[in-house]
Design a protein around this motif. Structure first.
Motif, PDB file in Angstrom:
ATOM      1  N   LYS A  67      12.561   5.054  -5.187  1.00 37.81           N
ATOM      2  CA  LYS A  67      12.459   6.068  -4.136  1.00 37.81           C
ATOM      3  C   LYS A  67      11.173   6.878  -4.233  1.00 37.81           C
ATOM      4  O   LYS A  67      11.089   7.970  -3.710  1.00 37.81           O
ATOM      5  CB  LYS A  67      13.658   7.011  -4.196  1.00 37.81           C
ATOM      6  CG  LYS A  67      14.959   6.327  -3.847  1.00 37.81           C
ATOM      7  CD  LYS A  67      16.096   7.300  -3.804  1.00 37.81           C
ATOM      8  CE  LYS A  67      17.379   6.601  -3.403  1.00 37.81           C
ATOM      9  NZ  LYS A  67      18.495   7.496  -3.325  1.00 37.81           N
ATOM     10  N   THR A  68      10.191   6.326  -4.883  1.00 41.70           N
ATOM     11  CA  THR A  68       8.938   7.055  -5.041  1.00 41.70           C
ATOM     12  C   THR A  68       7.862   6.449  -4.148  1.00 41.70           C
ATOM     13  O   THR A  68       7.928   5.275  -3.783  1.00 41.70           O
ATOM     14  CB  THR A  68       8.461   6.995  -6.503  1.00 41.70           C
ATOM     15  OG1 THR A  68       8.233   5.627  -6.850  1.00 41.70           O
ATOM     16  CG2 THR A  68       9.475   7.608  -7.447  1.00 41.70           C
ATOM     17  N   PRO A  69       6.852   7.234  -3.810  1.00 38.37           N
ATOM     18  CA  PRO A  69       5.741   6.686  -3.012  1.00 38.37           C
ATOM     19  C   PRO A  69       5.003   5.558  -3.741  1.00 38.37           C
ATOM     20  O   PRO A  69       4.482   4.653  -3.106  1.00 38.37           O
ATOM     21  CB  PRO A  69       4.816   7.877  -2.798  1.00 38.37           C
ATOM     22  CG  PRO A  69       5.635   9.083  -3.071  1.00 38.37           C
ATOM     23  CD  PRO A  69       6.727   8.668  -4.006  1.00 38.37           C
ATOM     24  N   PHE A  71       6.322   3.231  -5.453  1.00 37.18           N
ATOM     25  CA  PHE A  71       7.060   1.994  -5.215  1.00 37.18           C
ATOM     26  C   PHE A  71       6.673   1.402  -3.860  1.00 37.18           C
ATOM     27  O   PHE A  71       6.483   0.192  -3.733  1.00 37.18           O
ATOM     28  CB  PHE A  71       8.568   2.265  -5.278  1.00 37.18           C
ATOM     29  CG  PHE A  71       9.409   1.042  -5.037  1.00 37.18           C
ATOM     30  CD1 PHE A  71       9.497   0.060  -5.999  1.00 37.18           C
ATOM     31  CD2 PHE A  71      10.093   0.880  -3.853  1.00 37.18           C
ATOM     32  CE1 PHE A  71      10.263  -1.063  -5.783  1.00 37.18           C
ATOM     33  CE2 PHE A  71      10.869  -0.244  -3.625  1.00 37.18           C
ATOM     34  CZ  PHE A  71      10.953  -1.223  -4.603  1.00 37.18           C
ATOM     35  N   VAL A  72       6.538   2.229  -2.848  1.00 38.38           N
ATOM     36  CA  VAL A  72       6.148   1.761  -1.520  1.00 38.38           C
ATOM     37  C   VAL A  72       4.754   1.151  -1.577  1.00 38.38           C
ATOM     38  O   VAL A  72       4.492   0.091  -0.989  1.00 38.38           O
ATOM     39  CB  VAL A  72       6.209   2.931  -0.501  1.00 38.38           C
ATOM     40  CG1 VAL A  72       5.655   2.502   0.845  1.00 38.38           C
ATOM     41  CG2 VAL A  72       7.627   3.443  -0.362  1.00 38.38           C
ATOM     42  N   ILE A  73       3.852   1.782  -2.310  1.00 36.62           N
ATOM     43  CA  ILE A  73       2.491   1.262  -2.438  1.00 36.62           C
ATOM     44  C   ILE A  73       2.502  -0.090  -3.136  1.00 36.62           C
ATOM     45  O   ILE A  73       1.791  -1.021  -2.729  1.00 36.62           O
ATOM     46  CB  ILE A  73       1.596   2.281  -3.179  1.00 36.62           C
ATOM     47  CG1 ILE A  73       1.384   3.514  -2.299  1.00 36.62           C
ATOM     48  CG2 ILE A  73       0.260   1.660  -3.566  1.00 36.62           C
ATOM     49  CD1 ILE A  73       0.690   4.661  -2.993  1.00 36.62           C
ATOM     50  N   LYS A  74       3.325  -0.238  -4.163  1.00 33.68           N
ATOM     51  CA  LYS A  74       3.407  -1.526  -4.864  1.00 33.68           C
ATOM     52  C   LYS A  74       3.937  -2.620  -3.949  1.00 33.68           C
ATOM     53  O   LYS A  74       3.448  -3.748  -3.971  1.00 33.68           O
ATOM     54  CB  LYS A  74       4.301  -1.395  -6.099  1.00 33.68           C
ATOM     55  CG  LYS A  74       3.654  -0.641  -7.220  1.00 33.68           C
ATOM     56  CD  LYS A  74       4.570  -0.541  -8.414  1.00 33.68           C
ATOM     57  CE  LYS A  74       3.948   0.294  -9.506  1.00 33.68           C
ATOM     58  NZ  LYS A  74       4.824   0.431 -10.656  1.00 33.68           N
ATOM     59  N   ILE A  75       4.924  -2.293  -3.145  1.00 35.69           N
ATOM     60  CA  ILE A  75       5.467  -3.277  -2.201  1.00 35.69           C
ATOM     61  C   ILE A  75       4.396  -3.668  -1.192  1.00 35.69           C
ATOM     62  O   ILE A  75       4.214  -4.853  -0.879  1.00 35.69           O
ATOM     63  CB  ILE A  75       6.717  -2.715  -1.489  1.00 35.69           C
ATOM     64  CG1 ILE A  75       7.860  -2.564  -2.481  1.00 35.69           C
ATOM     65  CG2 ILE A  75       7.139  -3.589  -0.326  1.00 35.69           C
ATOM     66  CD1 ILE A  75       8.385  -3.865  -3.030  1.00 35.69           C
ATOM     67  N   LEU A  76       3.669  -2.678  -0.673  1.00 41.94           N
ATOM     68  CA  LEU A  76       2.611  -2.980   0.299  1.00 41.94           C
ATOM     69  C   LEU A  76       1.488  -3.802  -0.326  1.00 41.94           C
ATOM     70  O   LEU A  76       0.922  -4.678   0.330  1.00 41.94           O
ATOM     71  CB  LEU A  76       2.055  -1.686   0.898  1.00 41.94           C
ATOM     72  CG  LEU A  76       2.993  -0.955   1.870  1.00 41.94           C
ATOM     73  CD1 LEU A  76       2.365   0.350   2.320  1.00 41.94           C
ATOM     74  CD2 LEU A  76       3.316  -1.837   3.061  1.00 41.94           C
ATOM     75  N   GLN A  77       1.159  -3.544  -1.578  1.00 40.61           N
ATOM     76  CA  GLN A  77       0.127  -4.329  -2.251  1.00 40.61           C
ATOM     77  C   GLN A  77       0.551  -5.786  -2.387  1.00 40.61           C
ATOM     78  O   GLN A  77      -0.284  -6.677  -2.483  1.00 40.61           O
ATOM     79  CB  GLN A  77      -0.177  -3.750  -3.639  1.00 40.61           C
ATOM     80  CG  GLN A  77      -0.960  -2.465  -3.600  1.00 40.61           C
ATOM     81  CD  GLN A  77      -1.161  -1.871  -4.988  1.00 40.61           C
ATOM     82  OE1 GLN A  77      -0.423  -2.178  -5.921  1.00 40.61           O
ATOM     83  NE2 GLN A  77      -2.162  -1.025  -5.125  1.00 40.61           N
ATOM     84  N   PHE A  78       1.812  -6.043  -2.412  1.00 41.17           N
ATOM     85  CA  PHE A  78       2.320  -7.413  -2.487  1.00 41.17           C
ATOM     86  C   PHE A  78       2.448  -8.041  -1.103  1.00 41.17           C
ATOM     87  O   PHE A  78       2.086  -9.195  -0.889  1.00 41.17           O
ATOM     88  CB  PHE A  78       3.680  -7.407  -3.203  1.00 41.17           C
ATOM     89  CG  PHE A  78       4.304  -8.762  -3.312  1.00 41.17           C
ATOM     90  CD1 PHE A  78       3.812  -9.703  -4.197  1.00 41.17           C
ATOM     91  CD2 PHE A  78       5.392  -9.100  -2.516  1.00 41.17           C
ATOM     92  CE1 PHE A  78       4.386 -10.955  -4.298  1.00 41.17           C
ATOM     93  CE2 PHE A  78       5.968 -10.347  -2.614  1.00 41.17           C
ATOM     94  CZ  PHE A  78       5.469 -11.279  -3.504  1.00 41.17           C
ATOM     95  N   LEU A  79       2.962  -7.267  -0.143  1.00 44.37           N
ATOM     96  CA  LEU A  79       3.246  -7.825   1.182  1.00 44.37           C
ATOM     97  C   LEU A  79       2.010  -7.978   2.064  1.00 44.37           C
ATOM     98  O   LEU A  79       1.912  -8.954   2.817  1.00 44.37           O
ATOM     99  CB  LEU A  79       4.280  -6.954   1.903  1.00 44.37           C
ATOM    100  CG  LEU A  79       5.701  -7.002   1.355  1.00 44.37           C
ATOM    101  CD1 LEU A  79       6.603  -6.075   2.141  1.00 44.37           C
ATOM    102  CD2 LEU A  79       6.243  -8.416   1.393  1.00 44.37           C
ATOM    103  N   VAL A  80       1.079  -7.066   2.026  1.00 42.99           N
ATOM    104  CA  VAL A  80      -0.094  -7.126   2.911  1.00 42.99           C
ATOM    105  C   VAL A  80      -0.912  -8.398   2.669  1.00 42.99           C
ATOM    106  O   VAL A  80      -1.254  -9.095   3.633  1.00 42.99           O
ATOM    107  CB  VAL A  80      -0.939  -5.835   2.793  1.00 42.99           C
ATOM    108  CG1 VAL A  80      -2.286  -5.996   3.470  1.00 42.99           C
ATOM    109  CG2 VAL A  80      -0.179  -4.662   3.369  1.00 42.99           C
ATOM    110  N   PRO A  81      -1.228  -8.775   1.440  1.00 39.27           N
ATOM    111  CA  PRO A  81      -1.955 -10.044   1.261  1.00 39.27           C
ATOM    112  C   PRO A  81      -1.166 -11.247   1.755  1.00 39.27           C
ATOM    113  O   PRO A  81      -1.739 -12.187   2.309  1.00 39.27           O
ATOM    114  CB  PRO A  81      -2.187 -10.120  -0.253  1.00 39.27           C
ATOM    115  CG  PRO A  81      -2.138  -8.718  -0.717  1.00 39.27           C
ATOM    116  CD  PRO A  81      -1.156  -8.033   0.166  1.00 39.27           C
ATOM    117  N   LEU A  82       0.173 -11.221   1.565  1.00 35.51           N
ATOM    118  CA  LEU A  82       0.988 -12.331   2.077  1.00 35.51           C
ATOM    119  C   LEU A  82       0.932 -12.390   3.598  1.00 35.51           C
ATOM    120  O   LEU A  82       0.868 -13.482   4.184  1.00 35.51           O
ATOM    121  CB  LEU A  82       2.436 -12.192   1.606  1.00 35.51           C
ATOM    122  CG  LEU A  82       2.685 -12.518   0.130  1.00 35.51           C
ATOM    123  CD1 LEU A  82       4.163 -12.299  -0.202  1.00 35.51           C
ATOM    124  CD2 LEU A  82       2.281 -13.932  -0.186  1.00 35.51           C
TER     125      LEU A  82
END
Length: 98
Positions: A67-69, A71-82
């Motif tokens: 629930k932290t910001p 965590f959202v950044i880590k998810i985006l770092q994974f999803l955006v390149p995909l």
């Protein structure tokens, strides 16, 4: 206190407690040990020394890393390149001449 060769700060730091270890750690000379007999006050009654209290840390809320910001950044770092890779493959597939 003015007569103490080590200064008054040393004496004040040992005030209200057993200073035996402090005295021994410094490595006093034989003449200092003879002077101690003149100024020696007495033994501390162990019954009067308060029991050591253990430190109890304050209650904290549980940390949920999902629930932290960060965590959202880590998810985006994974999803955006995909997503970029998927878009590049789709563009190549539809623009490729047969």
């Amino acid at each position: 206190m003015d007569d103490h060769p080590g200064g008054d700060e040393v004496l004040l730091s040992a005030t209200g407690k057993d200073a035996t270890n402090d005295f021994e750690d410094v490595g006093h000379s034989d003449s200092a040990r003879e002077m101690m007999e003149k100024y020696y006050i007495g033994e501390i009654d162990p019954k009067t020394v308060p029991a050591k209290r253990t430190y109890i840390p304050p209650q904290q809320t549980t940390y949920n890393p999902d629930k932290t910001p960060e965590f959202v950044i880590k998810i985006l770092q994974f999803l955006v390149p995909l997503l970029i890779l998927g878009l590049a493959i789709a563009v190549r597939h539809y623009t490729k001449k047969e």
